[in-house]
Write a protein that holds these residues in place. Sequence first.
Motif, PDB file in Angstrom:
ATOM      1  N   TYR A 122       3.570  -3.593 -28.875  1.00  0.00           N
ATOM      2  CA  TYR A 122       3.497  -3.084 -27.503  1.00  0.00           C
ATOM      3  C   TYR A 122       2.224  -2.267 -27.307  1.00  0.00           C
ATOM      4  O   TYR A 122       1.509  -2.418 -26.301  1.00  0.00           O
ATOM      5  N   VAL A 123       1.949  -1.385 -28.258  1.00  0.00           N
ATOM      6  CA  VAL A 123       0.758  -0.531 -28.154  1.00  0.00           C
ATOM      7  C   VAL A 123      -0.508  -1.382 -28.171  1.00  0.00           C
ATOM      8  O   VAL A 123      -1.455  -1.139 -27.412  1.00  0.00           O
ATOM      9  N   ARG A 124      -0.528  -2.403 -29.038  1.00  0.00           N
ATOM     10  CA  ARG A 124      -1.710  -3.263 -29.118  1.00  0.00           C
ATOM     11  C   ARG A 124      -1.938  -4.033 -27.821  1.00  0.00           C
ATOM     12  O   ARG A 124      -3.079  -4.341 -27.464  1.00  0.00           O
ATOM     13  N   GLN A 125      -0.874  -4.312 -27.144  1.00  0.00           N
ATOM     14  CA  GLN A 125      -0.995  -5.047 -25.875  1.00  0.00           C
ATOM     15  C   GLN A 125      -1.298  -4.113 -24.703  1.00  0.00           C
ATOM     16  O   GLN A 125      -2.143  -4.411 -23.852  1.00  0.00           O
ATOM     17  N   GLU A 126      -0.616  -3.000 -24.641  1.00  0.00           N
ATOM     18  CA  GLU A 126      -0.678  -2.146 -23.448  1.00  0.00           C
ATOM     19  C   GLU A 126      -1.805  -1.125 -23.491  1.00  0.00           C
ATOM     20  O   GLU A 126      -2.339  -0.756 -22.443  1.00  0.00           O
ATOM     21  N   LEU A 127      -2.150  -0.640 -24.670  1.00  0.00           N
ATOM     22  CA  LEU A 127      -3.178   0.391 -24.734  1.00  0.00           C
ATOM     23  C   LEU A 127      -4.534  -0.117 -24.243  1.00  0.00           C
ATOM     24  O   LEU A 127      -5.188   0.561 -23.435  1.00  0.00           O
ATOM     25  N   PRO A 128      -5.011  -1.296 -24.690  1.00  0.00           N
ATOM     26  CA  PRO A 128      -6.284  -1.795 -24.127  1.00  0.00           C
ATOM     27  C   PRO A 128      -6.226  -1.976 -22.611  1.00  0.00           C
ATOM     28  O   PRO A 128      -7.216  -1.717 -21.917  1.00  0.00           O
ATOM     29  N   LYS A 129      -5.074  -2.395 -22.091  1.00  0.00           N
ATOM     30  CA  LYS A 129      -4.952  -2.557 -20.634  1.00  0.00           C
ATOM     31  C   LYS A 129      -5.107  -1.217 -19.920  1.00  0.00           C
ATOM     32  O   LYS A 129      -5.711  -1.132 -18.847  1.00  0.00           O
ATOM     33  N   ALA A 130      -4.538  -0.169 -20.498  1.00  0.00           N
ATOM     34  CA  ALA A 130      -4.644   1.154 -19.889  1.00  0.00           C
ATOM     35  C   ALA A 130      -6.088   1.614 -19.818  1.00  0.00           C
ATOM     36  O   ALA A 130      -6.521   2.243 -18.833  1.00  0.00           O
ATOM     37  N   PHE A 131      -6.872   1.300 -20.850  1.00  0.00           N
ATOM     38  CA  PHE A 131      -8.277   1.718 -20.853  1.00  0.00           C
ATOM     39  C   PHE A 131      -9.148   0.827 -19.965  1.00  0.00           C
ATOM     40  O   PHE A 131     -10.291   1.159 -19.681  1.00  0.00           O
ATOM     41  N   GLU A 132      -8.638  -0.303 -19.572  1.00  0.00           N
ATOM     42  CA  GLU A 132      -9.367  -1.182 -18.656  1.00  0.00           C
ATOM     43  C   GLU A 132      -8.986  -0.933 -17.197  1.00  0.00           C
ATOM     44  O   GLU A 132      -9.576  -1.509 -16.275  1.00  0.00           O
ATOM     45  N   SER A 133      -8.019  -0.047 -16.978  1.00  0.00           N
ATOM     46  CA  SER A 133      -7.550   0.189 -15.617  1.00  0.00           C
ATOM     47  C   SER A 133      -8.600   0.932 -14.796  1.00  0.00           C
ATOM     48  O   SER A 133      -9.432   1.678 -15.314  1.00  0.00           O
ATOM     49  N   GLU A 134      -8.551   0.762 -13.470  1.00  0.00           N
ATOM     50  CA  GLU A 134      -9.498   1.405 -12.545  1.00  0.00           C
ATOM     51  C   GLU A 134      -9.302   2.911 -12.556  1.00  0.00           C
ATOM     52  O   GLU A 134     -10.283   3.675 -12.474  1.00  0.00           O
ATOM     53  N   GLU A 135      -8.070   3.360 -12.673  1.00  0.00           N
ATOM     54  CA  GLU A 135      -7.781   4.783 -12.677  1.00  0.00           C
ATOM     55  C   GLU A 135      -8.451   5.468 -13.857  1.00  0.00           C
ATOM     56  O   GLU A 135      -9.077   6.528 -13.706  1.00  0.00           O
ATOM     57  N   TYR A 136      -8.331   4.830 -15.048  1.00  0.00           N
ATOM     58  CA  TYR A 136      -8.979   5.414 -16.227  1.00  0.00           C
ATOM     59  C   TYR A 136     -10.484   5.408 -16.077  1.00  0.00           C
ATOM     60  O   TYR A 136     -11.163   6.391 -16.390  1.00  0.00           O
ATOM     61  N   PHE A 279      -7.544   0.283 -31.486  1.00  0.00           N
ATOM     62  CA  PHE A 279      -6.865  -0.564 -30.511  1.00  0.00           C
ATOM     63  C   PHE A 279      -7.830  -1.073 -29.446  1.00  0.00           C
ATOM     64  O   PHE A 279      -7.687  -2.192 -28.959  1.00  0.00           O
ATOM     65  N   LYS A 280      -8.829  -0.233 -29.106  1.00  0.00           N
ATOM     66  CA  LYS A 280      -9.852  -0.677 -28.146  1.00  0.00           C
ATOM     67  C   LYS A 280     -10.683  -1.801 -28.742  1.00  0.00           C
ATOM     68  O   LYS A 280     -10.953  -2.813 -28.103  1.00  0.00           O
ATOM     69  N   THR A 281     -11.043  -1.630 -30.022  1.00  0.00           N
ATOM     70  CA  THR A 281     -11.933  -2.587 -30.686  1.00  0.00           C
ATOM     71  C   THR A 281     -11.318  -3.965 -30.760  1.00  0.00           C
ATOM     72  O   THR A 281     -11.984  -4.975 -30.533  1.00  0.00           O
ATOM     73  N   GLN A 282     -10.013  -4.019 -31.073  1.00  0.00           N
ATOM     74  CA  GLN A 282      -9.373  -5.332 -31.227  1.00  0.00           C
ATOM     75  C   GLN A 282      -9.384  -6.093 -29.914  1.00  0.00           C
ATOM     76  O   GLN A 282      -9.495  -7.303 -29.891  1.00  0.00           O
ATOM     77  N   GLN A 283      -9.322  -5.404 -28.784  1.00  0.00           N
ATOM     78  CA  GLN A 283      -9.385  -6.088 -27.492  1.00  0.00           C
ATOM     79  C   GLN A 283     -10.794  -6.574 -27.221  1.00  0.00           C
ATOM     80  O   GLN A 283     -11.024  -7.666 -26.710  1.00  0.00           O
ATOM     81  N   GLN A 284     -11.802  -5.735 -27.609  1.00  0.00           N
ATOM     82  CA  GLN A 284     -13.194  -6.124 -27.398  1.00  0.00           C
ATOM     83  C   GLN A 284     -13.567  -7.328 -28.254  1.00  0.00           C
ATOM     84  O   GLN A 284     -14.290  -8.218 -27.826  1.00  0.00           O
ATOM     85  N   ALA A 301      -7.840 -11.497 -39.902  1.00  0.00           N
ATOM     86  CA  ALA A 301      -7.144 -10.970 -41.076  1.00  0.00           C
ATOM     87  C   ALA A 301      -7.463  -9.496 -41.284  1.00  0.00           C
ATOM     88  O   ALA A 301      -6.581  -8.686 -41.583  1.00  0.00           O
ATOM     89  N   ALA A 302      -8.756  -9.136 -41.136  1.00  0.00           N
ATOM     90  CA  ALA A 302      -9.146  -7.732 -41.299  1.00  0.00           C
ATOM     91  C   ALA A 302      -8.480  -6.856 -40.245  1.00  0.00           C
ATOM     92  O   ALA A 302      -8.062  -5.722 -40.524  1.00  0.00           O
ATOM     93  N   ARG A 303      -8.379  -7.376 -39.013  1.00  0.00           N
ATOM     94  CA  ARG A 303      -7.745  -6.609 -37.950  1.00  0.00           C
ATOM     95  C   ARG A 303      -6.260  -6.385 -38.239  1.00  0.00           C
ATOM     96  O   ARG A 303      -5.726  -5.286 -38.037  1.00  0.00           O
ATOM     97  N   GLU A 304      -5.584  -7.413 -38.760  1.00  0.00           N
ATOM     98  CA  GLU A 304      -4.161  -7.275 -39.073  1.00  0.00           C
ATOM     99  C   GLU A 304      -3.938  -6.259 -40.185  1.00  0.00           C
ATOM    100  O   GLU A 304      -2.950  -5.530 -40.182  1.00  0.00           O
ATOM    101  N   LEU A 305      -4.868  -6.218 -41.150  1.00  0.00           N
ATOM    102  CA  LEU A 305      -4.744  -5.234 -42.222  1.00  0.00           C
ATOM    103  C   LEU A 305      -4.809  -3.818 -41.670  1.00  0.00           C
ATOM    104  O   LEU A 305      -4.177  -2.898 -42.193  1.00  0.00           O
ATOM    105  N   THR A 306      -5.586  -3.624 -40.595  1.00  0.00           N
ATOM    106  CA  THR A 306      -5.723  -2.298 -39.997  1.00  0.00           C
ATOM    107  C   THR A 306      -4.393  -1.766 -39.486  1.00  0.00           C
ATOM    108  O   THR A 306      -4.100  -0.577 -39.592  1.00  0.00           O
TER     109      THR A 306
END
Length: 818
Positions: A122-136, A279-284, A301-306
Amino acid sequence: MNQELSYNQLRKTFDPKRLGIESTDGLESLKSIIGQDRAVQALQFGLQIDGVGYNIYVAGPPGIGKMTSVQSFLEEVASQKDTPPDWCYVNNFQDPYNPKGFQLPAGMGCDFKKDMDDLIEYVRQELPKAFESEEYTNKREEVLRGLNERSERLSRELNEKAAKEGFKLQATPMGIAVVPMKDDEPLKKEKFESLPESERKELEARSKELQDEMQGTMKEIRKIERESQEKIKELDQQVALHVVGGRIEDLKEKYSEYSQLKDYLNEVQGDILENIDTFKTQQQEKQSPGMSAQQSPQIEAARELTFRKYQVNVLVDNSKQEGAPVIVELNPTYNNLLGRIEKEMQMGMLNTDFTMIRPGSLPRANGGFLVVPVEDVLLNFYSWDALKRALRASQVQIEELSERIGFMTTKSLRPQPIPLNVKVVLVGRPLLYHLLHKYDQDFPELFKVKADYDTRMSISDENRKNFMSFVSTYCEKENLKHFDGSATARLMEHALRLADDQEKLSTEFGHLADVIREASFWAQKEESSVVSRQHVKKALDEKVYRSNLIQERIEEMIERGMILIDTEAETVGQVNGLSVLNLGDYQFGKPNRITASISPGRDGVTDIEREVELGGPIHSKGVMILSGYLTNKYAEDTPLTLTARLVFEQSYEGIEGDSASSAELYAILSALAEAPIKQGIAVTGSVNQNGEVQAIGGINEKIEGFYDVCNAKGLSGSQGVVIPQSNVQNLMLREDVVEAVKNGKFHVWPVKHVDEGIEILTGLDAGESDSDGRYPKDTINERVRMRLRDFDETLKEFRDSGEKKAMVTKKSFNKKLG
């Protein structure tokens, strides 16, 4: 002559009709251990008592079904106990090399693991969206705008002051330089040096003053940049906490009873807020258009290890366990007992983490029972020490074996130890129990309960019923044909034979299970619906045929005269003794010609086998007892003047045991009394100094071995075997031998004393002594006594004649000297 045994004394049989069954189909399943009351009582005691060291050693020979019966017994006991908790490992965010462990009720470990996986997804999905929001974005720009304005104002004021002072701020690779100006042009070095000294000093002083002010301004600008970063980080954490906080609060409420989980969830939240950029990096990276197909799996694979550090390793999952666990470890290596820490290749290096900790048998059996073959745990390197250490400490420490023994010291994980509450049941031979008890000082303290398995059980109604239940249960379990009443009766008779006792059933259920399976095979070959008596007989006969090649070769050599065994004649000083050859999977009886030669002398009884080191200590002891008997019987008032030599003819291997001592004594008595022994009668039994014939082992094989030789050479009706009276209860002879006795073609005589045996062998009375110690004329004992007296006289005459000769020789010698 002694009364011989009737045919119905040679074998106990069961009447199929009295068993009360037509077939084993439909009988009640076996629910307990058969005929092991002592062992069952010990097991119940060991399982019920609490305290350190009350583990159990199940002792018994191989093939009696110890492992199977113990496992079944423990499973029944375990089903009545509570299911133990799960054990989980999680990341230690302060020290990743020391993973934290905690226990949860059975099944909750997997629930918590799933909740954590869902949370991170959930965090991996929602956190990048929150940082891409217009409000943020607007809030971030607002923060940066105010800070940038302050920074630009300071820079502008500094530039204006520099210009007013006649200087210009110029960026260089080494930083910001203060450059003097003249006529709106930078003053070059040559012109600066051509200025008057006073003017140069004035410029240098103003330049230094400006540089000091510039350093202060730059410090303020850096402070503004740090403030900018902190405010952005604070803003990011507020956004992340908005995304994460609610979910984590829900989990803390769900697991509110477990303080360890609440602390762990707080640590997870703190780590996520400290590593928002992950979490930001994985979306980028997902959005990066320049990623090659080859790089993608590696980056993924490296991202999953994180994100692996947020997972939960459910080391012991009891979600599907009903009652306490019963673990049987047949390969008790160090890692299989305690557990192991796996490694995987990452970027050309071996790495590990808490998710690669794997449980051994001890953690999986925690809260229940662990069954281990003792011989296997002793043979596996360091397993025995590891098991004892875990039981002493009441905890399991999963660690690398190489690190434990100091062979290799590499940085690895050291997980939190697992509290241990387990009953360990060792299964093995009695010999190993006694050796461990004597030589291992920890063993008596850790295994205080011994469950001794017997190899035999009485023929009680309950045991007979349980025996038939065993046959039924095994047939059902292995999908075999059921036994009818006659087959069951024949199998029970075979169990008596295995026990070598007419009143005891064998508990070698491993061997009996083989017979059941093989009999079912022959019934299937004949397309019979059930197993009958003939199929059991076929299975037993075929089993013998597969193993008795050597026996047939020996019997063939006897029949062809290569091995000398007489079954018809009468000979002085010669008797057929009986021995048993054990080939491991098969044993059989074999006759041996034993001869005795005698002469006057003082050497007593000489065992030629011992002289050439072919006789074992027990056999040698049996021979020495013969001298004691002869002295006690015939030399109470005079010294025993006898030299007798005993030998097993055509024997080229070691001989052990005292079961031939009576036969050896008969050979000596025959030679002394000059009374021929009937070669058609073989002898077995040990003897003591009082002439009492004692029980021996292998009685059935010995009788059958001699019967087979007589049958091959031709039964005359006078042949048979002399056995100890105390062995009658052990007789379970083959049906063909019993039939021969029934028809008068073969005989079995039981004896209690040597006198009874010598009468059967020679046909002469042994003779009983009167009050003066004299025996009736022409009896065996009288002949022996008289012969020994003759030997004594002979020795005296020899000694006297030797002394006279010595005197004559001395006189002659003195005369020559004179």
